[in-house]
Design a protein around this motif. Sequence first.
Motif, short mmCIF file in Angstrom:
data_model
loop_
_atom_site.label_atom_id
_atom_site.label_comp_id
_atom_site.label_asym_id
_atom_site.label_seq_id
_atom_site.Cartn_x
_atom_site.Cartn_y
_atom_site.Cartn_z
N SER A 1 0.82 -1.21 0.00
CA SER A 1 0.00 0.00 0.00
C SER A 1 0.85 1.26 0.00
O SER A 1 1.97 1.29 0.54
N HIS A 2 0.30 2.32 -0.59
CA HIS A 2 0.99 3.60 -0.68
C HIS A 2 0.69 4.50 0.52
O HIS A 2 -0.38 4.42 1.13
N THR A 3 1.66 5.40 0.80
CA THR A 3 1.35 6.65 1.50
C THR A 3 0.97 7.64 0.41
O THR A 3 1.68 7.78 -0.59
N VAL A 4 -0.16 8.32 0.58
CA VAL A 4 -0.60 9.32 -0.40
C VAL A 4 -0.39 10.70 0.21
O VAL A 4 -0.92 11.00 1.28
N PRO B 1 -0.25 4.43 4.93
CA PRO B 1 -0.44 3.10 4.34
C PRO B 1 -1.46 2.28 5.13
O PRO B 1 -1.41 2.24 6.36
N PHE C 1 2.69 9.40 -4.49
CA PHE C 1 2.54 8.07 -3.94
C PHE C 1 3.89 7.72 -3.33
O PHE C 1 4.89 7.58 -4.05
N ILE D 1 -4.13 1.48 -9.07
CA ILE D 1 -5.28 1.77 -8.22
C ILE D 1 -6.46 0.86 -8.59
O ILE D 1 -6.56 0.41 -9.73
N LEU E 1 -3.65 1.10 -3.98
CA LEU E 1 -4.57 2.14 -3.50
C LEU E 1 -5.97 1.84 -4.02
O LEU E 1 -6.16 1.54 -5.20
N LEU F 1 -9.80 3.42 -4.38
CA LEU F 1 -10.56 4.66 -4.37
C LEU F 1 -12.04 4.34 -4.53
O LEU F 1 -12.41 3.55 -5.41
N ILE G 1 -5.49 -2.51 2.40
CA ILE G 1 -5.21 -1.60 1.28
C ILE G 1 -5.50 -0.16 1.69
O ILE G 1 -6.55 0.12 2.26
N THR G 2 -4.59 0.75 1.40
CA THR G 2 -4.86 2.17 1.60
C THR G 2 -6.12 2.53 0.81
O THR G 2 -6.20 2.28 -0.39
N THR G 3 -7.11 3.10 1.49
CA THR G 3 -8.41 3.36 0.86
C THR G 3 -8.82 4.81 1.07
O THR G 3 -8.77 5.33 2.19
#
Length: 354
Positions: free
Chosen positions: A2-5, A29, A63, A78, A155, A157, A186-188
């Motif tokens: 998962s990403h840091t956004v 994340p 990201f 994504i 990610l 969305l 998952i980063t959501t």
Amino acid sequence: MSHTVIIRDAIKRYGDFQALNGVNLTIQPGEFFTLLGPSGCGKTTLLRMIAGFNTVDGGEILFDDKVINDLPAHKRDIGMVFQNYAIFPHLTVEENVAYGLKAKKVPKDEIRRRVKDALELVQIENLATRKPNELSGGQQQRVALARAFVIEPALLLMDEPLSNLDAKLRVQMRTIIKKLQRKLGITTIYVTHDQEEALAISDRIAVMQSGNIMQVGTPEQIYKKPDNPFVAGFIGVSNFLDCELAADGAHLAPEYTIQPPLRREYAGKALLSARPEQLFFDEEKGIEGEVGLSLFLGDFVEYEIRLHTGQTIQLNEYTKDVNEVRPVGQRVRVCMDPARISLYVPDTGEVLSC
């Protein structure tokens, strides 16, 4: 993974209209992060910028440590769940879920395994061979969810994914989404205008208004300690009362003064915000008023109180704490816990209370 956004000073313009005014956010994340606000506040615009569907007119979106402003949407790794589901009507459930895996040229055996696992996770494995027109709205939404996460995106969305469902199904589906997100990690980023939905499913919430971030915090922080009158009024129900702050406390009426803890010294007119459940009746002290309406709602009674100051407020009294419903016309006194209310400067919206 998962990403840091990271969103830095993000700006979006449509001609002369600026939809986003330099938005700054960091989404961790694995976090379930919700963009919440009324229609036209910029939440979907920001989501589409993160997805790559809208251009970025100022600032940066990253990201992790990579700026992705100009990265095409199909290269952003994504998964997307839309308001209208956007599932293919000519494909079966399993074919819809497999679509993204085929596009990524995943081996056939792995596609079968991952599609089967995804359908089991959203509990529609028995519908694998059906077409979308044979499914209910809730079942179609589960297909859209399975299709989004089966590709194992970094990610996820979601843009108002439950808005087309009836009230009971919305509650069921938001629980499924939250459990699923926790399981997958998952980063959501989730967009909604529904305050209750946001409070129920989010790790953190960004409340938006007119292209600006008004407050970021956990559901509890935003509900209990709103940073400004807009957040206090938009999230749940708030009673707003005019008062005068002086050295001896907040004067709400000639017969009632409270002493809330303040962030700084202040004297003058102030705006007080109190939730209906933060108010209570007292036999000896409080603002005098009269019961104008009482609604028995099972676990609590909702009262409309006409104060002698001319203002009308809502007070909720939980039935486990009382033996009877107060009748319309009864004279009452209303009190509040000074530590739980919020106080603001009327002109600027600055929060004064701790």
